[in-house]
Design an enzyme around this catalytic site. Structure first.
Site, mmCIF file in Angstrom:
data_model
loop_
_atom_site.group_PDB
_atom_site.id
_atom_site.type_symbol
_atom_site.label_atom_id
_atom_site.label_comp_id
_atom_site.label_asym_id
_atom_site.label_seq_id
_atom_site.Cartn_x
_atom_site.Cartn_y
_atom_site.Cartn_z
ATOM 1 N N LYS A 40 0.837 -1.197 0.000
ATOM 2 C CA LYS A 40 0.000 0.000 0.000
ATOM 3 C C LYS A 40 0.880 1.258 0.000
ATOM 4 O O LYS A 40 2.018 1.208 0.463
ATOM 5 C CB LYS A 40 -0.867 0.021 1.272
ATOM 6 N N ARG A 67 -10.523 -11.245 1.592
ATOM 7 C CA ARG A 67 -11.417 -12.269 1.026
ATOM 8 C C ARG A 67 -10.795 -13.651 1.094
ATOM 9 O O ARG A 67 -11.506 -14.654 1.158
ATOM 10 C CB ARG A 67 -11.800 -11.865 -0.402
HETATM 11 N N1 BES Z 1 -8.267 -3.613 4.222
HETATM 12 C C1 BES Z 1 -8.319 -3.226 2.865
HETATM 13 C C2 BES Z 1 -9.562 -2.409 2.525
HETATM 14 C C3 BES Z 1 -9.598 -0.997 3.045
HETATM 15 C C4 BES Z 1 -8.883 0.000 2.419
HETATM 16 C C5 BES Z 1 -10.384 -0.670 4.114
HETATM 17 C C6 BES Z 1 -8.947 1.302 2.880
HETATM 18 C C7 BES Z 1 -10.472 0.631 4.575
HETATM 19 C C8 BES Z 1 -9.738 1.623 3.958
HETATM 20 C C9 BES Z 1 -8.339 -4.448 1.957
HETATM 21 O O1 BES Z 1 -7.589 -5.525 2.408
HETATM 22 C C10 BES Z 1 -7.779 -4.035 0.653
HETATM 23 O O2 BES Z 1 -6.650 -3.676 0.614
HETATM 24 N N2 BES Z 1 -8.586 -4.077 -0.398
HETATM 25 C C11 BES Z 1 -8.175 -3.671 -1.682
HETATM 26 C C12 BES Z 1 -8.728 -4.625 -2.694
HETATM 27 C C13 BES Z 1 -8.200 -4.422 -4.090
HETATM 28 C C14 BES Z 1 -6.731 -4.793 -4.151
HETATM 29 C C15 BES Z 1 -9.006 -5.264 -5.040
HETATM 30 C C16 BES Z 1 -8.695 -2.257 -1.936
HETATM 31 O O3 BES Z 1 -9.831 -1.967 -1.575
HETATM 32 O O4 BES Z 1 -7.938 -1.456 -2.487
HETATM 33 MN MN MN Z 2 -5.580 -5.387 1.829
#
Ligand code: BES
Ligand code: MN
Ligand code: ZN
Length: 499
Positions: A278, A352
């Site tokens: 990230k 997921r």
């Molecule tokens: N925990 C995150 C989702 C999230 C992001 C929650 C920001 C709250 C604030 C999750 O594990 C994630 O990173 N999801 C990705 C999925 C994508 C790679 C398809 C996302 O939402 O960017």
């Molecule tokens: Mn994630």
């Protein structure tokens, strides 16, 4: 948590450090406030000179009013009378409690329940006031040496009701609010803990500490997880030096042969994204990626406190998601507990994967229904912001009931569609499915992924990514974790038990 009691009696007779009355826009008074003005004539004169007109949240205080036994008579601005509703009452109680906390008053009598709120019961109003007070006063300051501590903290409030005859009903409502608040405090405390403290092991310890004769908690360590075959959880865990945990909770509130409601939580104690790292900005907030797990634990705590007549099965998968020499990689094919294979195209879509194992395990236990909670997608934050959790699932009745519970508690949830056509986006060329669905409909495709692991069991998924924490804070929540999910679930389970 501070003490909350209920009592009946006239405002001018109370000896508390403060007496709180609502004032609607246009300096309109109702119920006990109107009665007080008739009782103590002077108040009317003072009020005429008041510059505050009853705007929502404005506080006006009169000190040492002759004829009153309290040193502080607080008029809490309640806003427009015809727009006042149960949630406005909850917010007003929270605002008043925070004002009192700052004021030096050690206790207070709140005359907030005999307000004109058509279509609500006294019990609902008392519960709303008690929830507002407790949730509004929550703080997470254990790591601050020089606390912004009150020299004279608020210790207790008394919720005043119009008639002694309703004391039992009102006390029951406070009991309900107390359980909900305790569950919410528990969820907030767990989630606010930083990632170096709240590890999968810590989360499991906190869960285990809930155990009693009605609540069994089983914790699986890495070895047990390997033996059980939670291989998707293990894949996500590869990049972390900390062991994963798989936590199972069983609450017995009904007959043994009654199928439980399964509550499944995402417990990422820190999500750096893994190899699909990230960006640095706000990455610290990913300590909150275990808020689904926290909501499940908070709900168990409240359910046990209230002795809810249902059986519950809790399933929590917990790990960190870090990049490391052994981390799982984009392109890897991962096998799940259920046997389906997944092509990993983005290691940041880890929630997921671990939920796939948790949901498949829950489904295997043949529950009556499954509800999962997860901070699953950034897309949900874009779609719904912080005002509602995303709601998706495979059964209308369950979704409708959750919406209703969300409305009542103001822990709101809002539906997104789960049309079959979206499943196409998860097709993989080399595995049974892939873990991302492309740019479009991110929250929906994440739920589509989960749907593959629940068989035909009635299932609902709450995406709490936008609601689980709030760094600005709000009237009901100090900046940080909100405990989203606890109120809606407790209310749902209660409604289900006594329709
Ligand atoms: N925990 C995150 C989702 C999230 C992001 C929650 C920001 C709250 C604030 C999750 O594990 C994630 O990173 N999801 C990705 C999925 C994508 C790679 C398809 C996302 O939402 O960017
Ligand atoms: Mn994630
Ligand atoms: Zn995550």
């Amino acid at each position: 948590m501070i003490e909350i009691a209920v009592k009946a009696g006239a405002a001018h007779k109370q000896r508390n450090d403060a007496v709180v009355l609502p004032m609607f826009e246009g300096r309109k008074l109702a119920g006990a406030a109107a009665q007080l003005v008739r009782e103590i004539r002077e108040v009317k004169g003072y009020l005429r000179k008041f510059d505050h007109l009853g705007t929502f949240g404005r506080m006006g205080v009169l000190y040492d009013v002759p004829g009153m036994h309290t040193p502080r008579l607080l008029f809490a601005g309640a806003g427009e009378e015809r727009r006042f509703d149960l949630h406005a009452l909850r917010r007003l109680a929270a605002r008043a409690a925070r004002w009192l906390q700052e004021s030096g008053a050690r206790d207070a009598a709140l005359y907030l329940t005999d307000v004109p709120l058509r279509g609500t019961t006294l019990a609902e109003r008392v519960q709303a006031v008690a929830e507002g007070v407790w949730l509004g006063l929550y703080r997470f300051d254990k790591y601050q040496g020089r606390k912004q501590e009150q020299k004279r903290p608020l210790r207790a409030v008394t919720i005043m009701i119009p008639s002694r005859r309703d004391l039992a009903v009102a006390e029951q409502a406070v009991t309900r609010a107390r359980a909900v608040a305790q569950g919410t405090y528990f969820a907030r405390d767990l989630a606010n803990e930083p990632g170096n403290v709240c590890t999968p092991e810590y989360l499991a310890e906190q869960a285990a500490a809930l155990a009693d004769d009605r609540l069994r908690v089983t914790v699986m360590d890495k070895k047990a997880i390997e033996q059980a075959g939670f291989t998707a959880l293990l894949a996500v865990n590869q990049g972390s030096d900390k062991e994963p945990r798989f936590i199972v909770l069983e609450y017995r509130g009904a007959d043994e042969d009654e199928a439980p409601v399964a509550l499944v939580g995402k417990g990422l104690t820190f999500d750096a994204g893994g190899i699909s790292l990230k960006p640095a900005a706000q990455m610290d907030e990913m300590k909150f990626d275990m808020c689904g797990a926290a909501a499940v634990l908070g709900t168990f705590r409240a359910a046990r406190e209230l002795a809810l007549p249902v059986n519950l099965l809790g399933v929590i998968a917990s790990t960190e998601n870090l990049p490391g020499g052994s981390a799982y990689k984009p392109g890897d094919v991962v096998r799940t507990y259920k046997g389906l294979t997944v092509e990993v195209q983005n290691t940041d879509a880890e929630g997921r994967l671990i939920l796939a194992d948790a949901l498949a395990y829950a489904a295997e236990r043949k529950p009556a229904e499954i509800i999962d909670l997860a901070t699953l997608t950034g897309a949900c934050v874009i779609a719904l912001g912080s005002q509602a959790s995303g709601l998706l699932g495979n059964e209308e009745r369950l979704l409708r009931a959750l919406r209703k519970a969300g409305e009542r508690t103001h822990d709101r949830v809002w539906p997104l569609p789960l049309f079959d056509e979206y499943q196409e986006q998860l097709k993989s060329k080399i595995a049974d499915l892939r873990n991302i669905g492309g740019r479009e409909a991110g929250t929906i495709t994440a739920a589509c992924f989960l749907s593959r692991f629940v068989d035909d069991i009635p299932w609902a998924h709450l995406d709490i990514a936008g609601t689980a924490w709030n760094m600005k804070g709000s009237e009901l929540a100090h900046p940080g974790a909100t405990g989203a999910g606890v109120r809606v679930l407790v209310e749902y389970l209660r409604m289900r038990a006594e329709p």
